[in-house]
Structures are given as C-alpha cells and as structure tokens.
Design an enzyme around this catalytic site. Structure first.
Site, short mmCIF file in Angstrom:
data_model
loop_
_atom_site.label_atom_id
_atom_site.label_comp_id
_atom_site.label_asym_id
_atom_site.label_seq_id
_atom_site.Cartn_x
_atom_site.Cartn_y
_atom_site.Cartn_z
N ASP A 1 -7.84 4.33 -1.83
CA ASP A 1 -7.51 3.18 -1.27
C ASP A 1 -6.59 2.23 -1.99
O ASP A 1 -7.50 1.79 -3.11
CB ASP A 1 -8.42 2.85 -0.51
CG ASP A 1 -7.92 1.56 0.66
OD1 ASP A 1 -6.87 1.02 0.47
OD2 ASP A 1 -8.78 1.17 1.45
N HIS B 1 -1.83 0.20 7.52
CA HIS B 1 -2.31 0.83 6.23
C HIS B 1 -2.10 2.06 6.04
O HIS B 1 -1.60 2.92 6.96
CB HIS B 1 -3.74 0.49 6.31
CG HIS B 1 -4.29 0.30 4.79
ND1 HIS B 1 -3.69 -0.30 3.76
CD2 HIS B 1 -5.57 0.94 4.14
CE1 HIS B 1 -4.56 -0.05 2.44
NE2 HIS B 1 -5.72 0.53 2.67
N CYS C 1 0.88 -1.27 -0.09
CA CYS C 1 -0.05 0.09 0.05
C CYS C 1 0.69 1.09 0.17
O CYS C 1 0.62 2.25 -0.78
CB CYS C 1 -0.97 0.19 1.26
SG CYS C 1 -0.01 -0.33 2.79
#
Length: 532
Positions: free
Chosen positions: A466, A445, A310
C-alpha cells in the site's frame, strides 16, 4: 319630470327612472303589506297579491284612472307605475294596460274581509310553482308579456329594463374575465420566475459539484507535485519543525530530482520480498502455500503527493520489478524509476500516440503540473506505449456474501500459481515466482498485489503493498525476524475487500511493433475482461 314615490328621486326620462328603481329598490328585500310574506321582488309581490289576495283586484280600475289623470298632466308621472311595469299608451291607443292596485289601499279594504273569510295564504314555494312557464300574468284587463333575465331569472316587464339589467351582468363578467386573465398572467410570471430561479440554483450547484470533483481529482489548477511539496515544507518551517536552511536545502534537492526525471528514492523500501520469503520458510506452518511475486520495491507517498499519488507510486513499484527482468528490461529504464512528474509526462506521450483517446479527453490530454488521480486505464496506456502487453480484468460486482470478491482471490491465485507449477509435480510450500506484481484499483485508492497465502482451511489471503503505508512500517518488514503484527498491514482477507468494483492490470509479456499498433487501435474502445 318623473318623481320616485319611494325616495323622491327625480328623473327626466322614463328609462332613467326605471334604472333607478331597478338598482335602488327592486333588488332589495320587499315584504307583502297584507301578510307576512317577505324576501320577494316587485314582480313576485304583484303575483302574490293577485293570487293570494284577490280582493285587491277591485282597485285596478281606480288605479288606471289615476294613471290617466297623471298622463293628462305632462311632466308628472307616478314612478310606482313605471316600477311596476305600467305602460302608458298614447291617447286613443287600443293597447290594454296591466294595472297594479295600491298596496296601502288594498291593505285597508281587505282587513275586514280577511277577518270574515280567513282565506288560506299560499306559501312562497307554492306561489312560484303556480307561475306559468312563459311568465305571463293575467289580469282583468288582459295579458302582459314578461321578460326573464337569462342570468339570474329576474322578471322584468319591459325589454329596455331587461337590457340594462343584463348589461350589468355582462359588465361584471367582463370584470371577472379581466381579473381572471390578470391572475393567470401573474401566476405564469411567478411560475417562470420560479423555474428561472431553480435553473440558476441548479447551475450553481452543478458548478460547485464540478469544482469539488476537480479539487478531489487534482484538476483545479492548484498546482502539482512541486507546489504541494513546497507548501508542506513552508508549513513545517512556520511550525518550527524545519529550519529555513533545511527548507532551502530540501527544495534545491527536490528541484534537481524533478529536473532529472528520476525519483530520489527517499520513500523507497527495498528487500521486502526477500525478507517475506525467508519469514514464510522459517515460520507460518499454519499456511499451506504461499506464492510471492518477483522482487518488488515499495514506494510510499511523500509530502508532495500525499492524498493523490497512489496510482503513480504503484506504477513505480511495478517498474521496479519489471526492470529486473530480462524480458521487460529493454522496455523500461534499467536502474532508474521515474518520479511522479515524469510518469505524468509518459502518460501524456502515450495519449499522443493514440492510446485510449476517451480517457485522455477526460483529463484534457494534460497531466503535468496537476494533482490528477490516475487509475487502471492510465497504467494500461503507459504500459502499451512502452511496448508491454497488459490487459485489464474487471470485477464489476461482489461475487460472495457480504460484498466480498472470492472470484478475485481465485483469479490472483491462478495468476501466481500457474507459473510456479510449470514442470513441477508437487510445488513447494513457499514459492517466489517470476510474475510481476498486479496493479489493484478500486474507488478512491490503488494498491499492488505481491503475493497470496492459502491456509489449511482453504481460505485465501492477499499480500498487498500500500503506498499509504508509512515508510517506517515498511522498513520493519526488512528485519531478519518479522513480527506477526508487522504483517497485518500486508495481509488482506476477503472481508477486507468490500468495495463494489475492483480492477486489476496484469502484465503478460511484450508487444511486437505490429502488435503495439493493433493494441493502440483497439484501445480506442477500451475493453476489459469481466469476471462475475
């Protein structure tokens, strides 16, 4: 030869007979032959008879005669005399002897007198309280020195008997000390073994926790992007979802992309920001203001970086925006977005330049070929090495009810609205700013902030890209008519951001060579702007 009157035991020496009587008979329970008194030693029985039965004293002289008679016969002595403390002097000695009457004869002679006189017999406690403190017993022949055991208060008439008796106590004490010392040593050994066992278990537990952390953050040496992508495709082939021919074709394309350092853009979605701007202009009249970032492409995680990529994907989103701006284009590769292995190499180059040495040490100065997670500090290091001014804003704890962060929302609103309101008396309802997106990091995250909504009631809502959002869902947002349900993956109200701590990396211009050197030096002790 000495003969025991009680059991017939023979002994050559007087000391041996005394020891025999002391160990075999004197410490056993003895009762008075003239009354019911019991539980006494020989010394106590003698004192009891002399005080409670005075008629027995008349036999003392006869008993002395018996001793003299036995003395005249060498080798034969009465053991009762020895047991009762009678010391036999040499012939012609002036010493007096303490004589004890025969208990059997005294019992016969006192039967009749007890019937006539019925004297009152003292109890055991009374007879003991009448003893003199120095343990001397008086008889008609004089006084005899008594010896009391300092350990158990046993009264002995001879110091040799007392010595042997005390030595027994000392032997018992030595045995107790040895036993106690042995028990203490055993307890210490057991304690040391237990401590060693606990240390070994603690070391094993720490090693296992460390291995878990390494696996979690991709530092366990299990391979990086390439190895994970290969495993994913191999599973697809084994399950029948991919043919072997397709496997080799995709692997060849992936190897070519990795060699070039440029992302293949297979997970890239473009045109989302323009579609959002049109949607808010046509609809969303319940929203008072909307501020959108500059044009930004969305990058989704692929099979090669799913679960750990991520941070790298968010940097790709940020660079996709920066490379379209005239101010930042010289710092980045225009029209090209680096792939994940190339981003790892760029971060290593930043560390080699001296940016954030503490952060580099946590990764052992190596990221390539790993699945290591990166965060706000690594993004800061990469931007600094490229000559881009950035700073970290830290929200260390919730600033609102129910673990919410209203201060974070207000800061984001100020970031986007300030550039939009320059030179405008009344900003429009929908504004597409020239601000790059914000890198948002929390535990486990990271996402990119590409805008913010303000509704009629004053509440704020972030618009987030995201990397974990599937490619198909993001491409639905590029349609001319965006469904309200499609926007749910982007909108985040304060109740959705309830992690304890958040960090934002904001881009604020470019660095001159001198400013870059200063920024690198200052990064040795990396500091963030704290907002609470």
């Amino acid at each position: 030869m000495l003969v025991c009157d009680i059991c017939g035991e023979e002994a050559l020496l007087e000391e041996d007979m005394k020891t025999h009587l002391l160990l075999s008979h004197l410490e056993r329970e003895i009762s008075c032959p003239l009354c019911s008194m019991a539980g006494l030693t020989y010394d106590e029985i003698q004192f009891h008879i002399n005080t409670a039965h005075p008629e027995a004293d008349t036999q003392a002289q006869a008993r002395q005669d018996e001793v003299d008679k036995n003395k005249s016969r060498p080798g034969v002595f009465s053991s009762r005399c020895i047991a009762e403390g009678v010391r036999v002097p040499e012939r012609g000695s002036p010493e007096t002897m303490w004589l004890v009457p025969s208990l059997e004869e005294s019992a016969k002679k006192l039967k009749a007198s007890e019937t006539r006189q019925n004297p009152q017999r003292p109890v055991l406690g009374g007879s003991r309280t009448q003893e003199a403190p120095d343990r001397e017993v008086c008889t008609s022949l004089g006084k005899e020195q008594r010896y009391t055991c300092p350990v158990c208060a046993l009264v002995c008439s001879d110091r040799f008997v007392l010595q042997e008796h005390v030595e027994l106590h000392l032997q018992e004490q030595d045995m107790d000390r040895e036993s106690s010392s042995s028990d203490l040593q055993l307890a210490r050994e057991l304690q040391e073994e237990e401590q060693l066992r606990l240390k070994v278990e603690e070391s094993k537990r720490e090693a296992e926790d460390f291995r878990k952390l390494q696996r979690q953050f991709g530092l366990d040496g299990s391979g990086g992007y390439l190895r994970q992508a290969e495993k994913s495709m191999e599973k697809a082939v084994s399950r029948g979802h991919m043919t072997p021919v397709e496997f080799h074709r995709k692997k060849s394309e992936m190897m070519e992309s990795l060699a070039s350092g440029i992302d293949d853009c297979k997970t890239r979605t473009t045109g989302v920001m323009s579609a959002l701007y049109k949607h808010y202009v046509r609809q969303g009249h319940d929203i008072v203001h909307v501020w959108l970032s500059a044009e930004t492409d969305h990058f989704s995680c692929s099979e090669g970086d799913r679960g750990w990529g991520c941070g790298y994907r968010n940097y790709q989103m940020l660079q996709s925006s920066l490379q379209n701006m005239e101010l930042y284009a010289p710092c980045v590769t225009v029209g090209r977005v680096p792939n994940i292995p190339r981003v790892q190499a760029l971060i290593e180059e930043a560390w080699q330049q001296g940016v954030d040495p503490q952060g580099a040490s946590q990764f052992s100065n190596s990221l390539k070929g790993t699945r290591a997670w990166i965060g706000a500090t690594e993004i800061f290091s990469l931007l600094t090495s490229l000559g881009i001014r950035a700073h970290i804003v830290d929200f260390p704890q919730p600033s609102g009810a129910k673990n919410t962060h209203p201060h974070l929302f207000e800061w984001v609103k100020k970031y986007f609205s300030c550039s939009a309101s320059r030179g405008a008396k009344l900003p429009p309802r929908v504004v597409k700013t020239t601000q790059p997106p914000l890198y948002l990091q929390h535990q486990g995250h990271s996402r990119s902030i590409v805008g913010i909504e303000q509704r009629r009631n004053g509440s704020l809502c972030l618009l987030l890209f995201d990397p974990g959002c599937p490619l198909e869902d993001m491409r639905r947002l590029t349609c001319s008519n965006i469904a309200a349900t499609a926007l749910r993956s982007l909108r985040k109200v304060p109740s959705h951001l309830v992690h304890k701590q958040y960090q934002i990396v904001a881009v604020e211009g470019v660095l001159s060579p001198e400013e870059k050197r200063t920024q690198i030096i200052n990064s040795r002790t990396l500091r963030a702007e704290r907002i609470q």
